[in-house]
Design a protein around this motif. Structure first.
Motif, PDB file in Angstrom:
ATOM      1  N   THR A  71       0.595  -1.168  -0.183  1.00  0.00           N
ATOM      2  CA  THR A  71      -0.153  -0.089   0.197  1.00  0.00           C
ATOM      3  C   THR A  71       0.656   1.587  -0.086  1.00  0.00           C
ATOM      4  O   THR A  71       1.733   1.139   0.570  1.00  0.00           O
ATOM      5  N   GLY A  72      -0.064   2.235  -0.309  1.00  0.00           N
ATOM      6  CA  GLY A  72       1.335   3.715   0.238  1.00  0.00           C
ATOM      7  C   GLY A  72      -0.004   4.802   0.215  1.00  0.00           C
ATOM      8  O   GLY A  72       0.336   5.249   0.420  1.00  0.00           O
ATOM      9  N   GLY A  73      -1.433   4.374   0.241  1.00  0.00           N
ATOM     10  CA  GLY A  73      -2.046   5.049   1.273  1.00  0.00           C
ATOM     11  C   GLY A  73      -3.114   4.347   1.232  1.00  0.00           C
ATOM     12  O   GLY A  73      -2.904   3.188   1.490  1.00  0.00           O
ATOM     13  N   SER A  74      -4.450   5.084   1.294  1.00  0.00           N
ATOM     14  CA  SER A  74      -5.623   4.007   2.122  1.00  0.00           C
ATOM     15  C   SER A  74      -6.944   4.240   0.787  1.00  0.00           C
ATOM     16  O   SER A  74      -6.759   5.307  -0.356  1.00  0.00           O
ATOM     17  N   GLY A  75      -7.030   3.204   1.101  1.00  0.00           N
ATOM     18  CA  GLY A  75      -8.251   2.733  -0.045  1.00  0.00           C
ATOM     19  C   GLY A  75      -8.707   1.541  -0.139  1.00  0.00           C
ATOM     20  O   GLY A  75      -8.861   0.666   0.462  1.00  0.00           O
ATOM     21  N   TRP A 133      -9.801  -2.255  -1.765  1.00  0.00           N
ATOM     22  CA  TRP A 133      -8.842  -2.864  -2.377  1.00  0.00           C
ATOM     23  C   TRP A 133      -8.971  -2.959  -4.123  1.00  0.00           C
ATOM     24  O   TRP A 133      -7.823  -3.317  -4.774  1.00  0.00           O
ATOM     25  N   SER A 134     -10.219  -2.926  -4.211  1.00  0.00           N
ATOM     26  CA  SER A 134     -10.502  -3.035  -6.063  1.00  0.00           C
ATOM     27  C   SER A 134      -9.676  -1.575  -6.721  1.00  0.00           C
ATOM     28  O   SER A 134      -9.826  -1.272  -8.117  1.00  0.00           O
ATOM     29  N   SER A 135      -9.499  -0.484  -5.774  1.00  0.00           N
ATOM     30  CA  SER A 135      -8.747   0.587  -6.705  1.00  0.00           C
ATOM     31  C   SER A 135      -8.042   0.453  -7.601  1.00  0.00           C
ATOM     32  O   SER A 135      -6.386  -0.280  -7.144  1.00  0.00           O
ATOM     33  N   THR A 136      -8.279   1.142  -8.777  1.00  0.00           N
ATOM     34  CA  THR A 136      -7.190   1.082  -9.563  1.00  0.00           C
ATOM     35  C   THR A 136      -6.399   2.335 -10.023  1.00  0.00           C
ATOM     36  O   THR A 136      -5.568   2.450 -10.198  1.00  0.00           O
ATOM     37  N   THR A 137      -6.607   3.208  -8.650  1.00  0.00           N
ATOM     38  CA  THR A 137      -6.221   4.372  -8.390  1.00  0.00           C
ATOM     39  C   THR A 137      -4.320   4.861  -7.827  1.00  0.00           C
ATOM     40  O   THR A 137      -4.423   3.414  -6.890  1.00  0.00           O
ATOM     41  N   VAL A 138      -2.973   4.552  -8.478  1.00  0.00           N
ATOM     42  CA  VAL A 138      -2.029   4.544  -7.589  1.00  0.00           C
ATOM     43  C   VAL A 138      -2.138   5.142  -6.076  1.00  0.00           C
ATOM     44  O   VAL A 138      -2.677   6.546  -6.450  1.00  0.00           O
ATOM     45  N   ASN A 139      -1.368   4.528  -5.804  1.00  0.00           N
ATOM     46  CA  ASN A 139      -1.557   5.103  -3.793  1.00  0.00           C
ATOM     47  C   ASN A 139      -2.899   5.352  -3.617  1.00  0.00           C
ATOM     48  O   ASN A 139      -2.628   5.849  -2.167  1.00  0.00           O
ATOM     49  N   ALA A 140      -4.012   4.566  -3.759  1.00  0.00           N
ATOM     50  CA  ALA A 140      -5.466   4.107  -3.070  1.00  0.00           C
ATOM     51  C   ALA A 140      -5.761   3.689  -3.703  1.00  0.00           C
ATOM     52  O   ALA A 140      -7.168   3.330  -4.503  1.00  0.00           O
ATOM     53  N   TRP A 192      -2.588   0.892  -3.219  1.00  0.00           N
ATOM     54  CA  TRP A 192      -2.116   0.311  -3.891  1.00  0.00           C
ATOM     55  C   TRP A 192      -1.007   0.996  -4.939  1.00  0.00           C
ATOM     56  O   TRP A 192      -1.323   1.859  -5.769  1.00  0.00           O
ATOM     57  N   THR A 193       0.318   0.059  -4.532  1.00  0.00           N
ATOM     58  CA  THR A 193       1.165   1.441  -4.843  1.00  0.00           C
ATOM     59  C   THR A 193       1.929   2.163  -6.688  1.00  0.00           C
ATOM     60  O   THR A 193       1.642   2.755  -7.161  1.00  0.00           O
ATOM     61  N   THR A 194       0.875   0.886  -7.291  1.00  0.00           N
ATOM     62  CA  THR A 194       0.796   0.874  -8.648  1.00  0.00           C
ATOM     63  C   THR A 194      -0.482   0.645  -9.461  1.00  0.00           C
ATOM     64  O   THR A 194      -0.126   0.980 -10.609  1.00  0.00           O
ATOM     65  N   GLY A 195      -1.309   1.550  -8.509  1.00  0.00           N
ATOM     66  CA  GLY A 195      -2.737   0.890  -8.841  1.00  0.00           C
ATOM     67  C   GLY A 195      -2.817  -0.220  -9.156  1.00  0.00           C
ATOM     68  O   GLY A 195      -4.112  -0.105  -9.826  1.00  0.00           O
ATOM     69  N   VAL A 196      -2.477  -1.130  -9.085  1.00  0.00           N
ATOM     70  CA  VAL A 196      -2.778  -2.028  -9.468  1.00  0.00           C
ATOM     71  C   VAL A 196      -3.322  -3.482  -8.017  1.00  0.00           C
ATOM     72  O   VAL A 196      -2.565  -3.817  -7.655  1.00  0.00           O
ATOM     73  N   PRO A 197      -4.704  -3.597  -8.114  1.00  0.00           N
ATOM     74  CA  PRO A 197      -5.007  -4.441  -7.030  1.00  0.00           C
ATOM     75  C   PRO A 197      -4.072  -6.084  -7.019  1.00  0.00           C
ATOM     76  O   PRO A 197      -3.914  -6.151  -8.091  1.00  0.00           O
ATOM     77  N   PRO A 198      -4.504  -6.687  -5.409  1.00  0.00           N
ATOM     78  CA  PRO A 198      -3.533  -7.527  -5.730  1.00  0.00           C
ATOM     79  C   PRO A 198      -3.856  -8.966  -6.499  1.00  0.00           C
ATOM     80  O   PRO A 198      -6.191  -8.536  -6.240  1.00  0.00           O
ATOM     81  N   VAL A 199      -3.824 -10.267  -6.865  1.00  0.00           N
ATOM     82  CA  VAL A 199      -4.488 -11.061  -7.063  1.00  0.00           C
ATOM     83  C   VAL A 199      -3.731 -12.506  -6.658  1.00  0.00           C
ATOM     84  O   VAL A 199      -3.098 -12.696  -5.643  1.00  0.00           O
ATOM     85  N   LEU A 200      -4.588 -13.692  -6.982  1.00  0.00           N
ATOM     86  CA  LEU A 200      -3.858 -14.898  -6.133  1.00  0.00           C
ATOM     87  C   LEU A 200      -2.410 -14.751  -6.578  1.00  0.00           C
ATOM     88  O   LEU A 200      -2.617 -14.991  -7.811  1.00  0.00           O
ATOM     89  N   HIS A 235      -1.895   3.025   6.616  1.00  0.00           N
ATOM     90  CA  HIS A 235      -2.659   2.591   6.318  1.00  0.00           C
ATOM     91  C   HIS A 235      -4.211   1.777   5.863  1.00  0.00           C
ATOM     92  O   HIS A 235      -4.015   0.929   6.771  1.00  0.00           O
ATOM     93  N   THR A 236      -4.984   2.117   5.120  1.00  0.00           N
ATOM     94  CA  THR A 236      -6.539   1.382   5.247  1.00  0.00           C
ATOM     95  C   THR A 236      -6.601   0.613   4.304  1.00  0.00           C
ATOM     96  O   THR A 236      -6.913   1.712   3.172  1.00  0.00           O
ATOM     97  N   VAL A 237      -7.019  -0.923   3.823  1.00  0.00           N
ATOM     98  CA  VAL A 237      -7.829  -1.201   2.675  1.00  0.00           C
ATOM     99  C   VAL A 237      -8.577  -1.594   3.069  1.00  0.00           C
ATOM    100  O   VAL A 237      -9.018  -2.823   4.383  1.00  0.00           O
ATOM    101  N   THR A 238      -9.949  -1.185   2.787  1.00  0.00           N
ATOM    102  CA  THR A 238     -11.921  -1.758   2.573  1.00  0.00           C
ATOM    103  C   THR A 238     -11.774  -2.948   1.211  1.00  0.00           C
ATOM    104  O   THR A 238     -11.765  -2.601   0.734  1.00  0.00           O
ATOM    105  N   ILE A 239     -11.818  -3.884   2.129  1.00  0.00           N
ATOM    106  CA  ILE A 239     -12.976  -5.093   1.302  1.00  0.00           C
ATOM    107  C   ILE A 239     -13.792  -4.964   0.912  1.00  0.00           C
ATOM    108  O   ILE A 239     -14.687  -4.842   1.337  1.00  0.00           O
ATOM    109  N   ASP A 240     -13.866  -4.548  -1.090  1.00  0.00           N
ATOM    110  CA  ASP A 240     -15.681  -3.885  -1.403  1.00  0.00           C
ATOM    111  C   ASP A 240     -15.805  -4.988  -1.930  1.00  0.00           C
ATOM    112  O   ASP A 240     -16.630  -4.564  -3.717  1.00  0.00           O
ATOM    113  N   GLY A 241     -15.557  -6.048  -2.221  1.00  0.00           N
ATOM    114  CA  GLY A 241     -16.386  -6.992  -3.432  1.00  0.00           C
ATOM    115  C   GLY A 241     -15.769  -8.775  -2.344  1.00  0.00           C
ATOM    116  O   GLY A 241     -15.022  -9.018  -1.120  1.00  0.00           O
TER     117      GLY A 241
END
Length: 136
Positions: free
Chosen positions: A6-10, A12-19, A21-29, A39-45
């Protein structure tokens, strides 16, 4: 695959850089995850993460369930809560109050299943004493 931090809060699904995820790419399996301090990561799905190693997700900040939509986080590996980190799946001040909303963490997911292979753990014996999950 990769270590996603994380580079900030937002959400899980967000593709905005640092909101968040630092790269704007959400983690996957296959990815391991680090939620950094403050930082707070909200599970939204419904999401899966982890690389089937000892520590799939490290929580130094906050892992939070959405209050607006149902959520499921499947962890392939260990979910590790550090001292100072928190898992927020409802509090007295901010409960999951809509009975139609569910929030789950599914652990011990692995390509090669074994009893007690992975779990949710912390680096402090006393850390879980203050854990609260509040919903309706």
């Amino acid at each position: 695959m990769a270590v996603i931090q994380t580079g900030g809060s937002g959400n899980w699904s967000s593709t905005t850089v640092n909101a968040p995820w630092t790269t704007g790419v959400p983690p996957v399996l296959g990815d391991s995850v680090v939620i950094n301090t403050g930082h707070t990561v909200t599970i939204d799905g419904t999401y899966s993460a982890g690389d089937d190693t000892a520590t799939a997700i490290q929580v130094f900040g906050t892992l939070k369930a959405s209050r607006a939509v149902s959520s499921l986080l499947t962890v392939r590996g260990r979910l590790f809560l550090t001292t100072g980190g928190s898992i927020d799946y409802g509090t007295q001040a901010d409960p999951i109050s809509n009975s139609a909303i569910t929030a789950f963490i599914a652990g011990n997911d692995s390509a090669v299943q074994a009893n007690n292979k992975y779990d949710i753990e912390s680096d402090s014996v006393n850390l879980w004493a203050g854990s609260i999950v509040t919903g309706k």
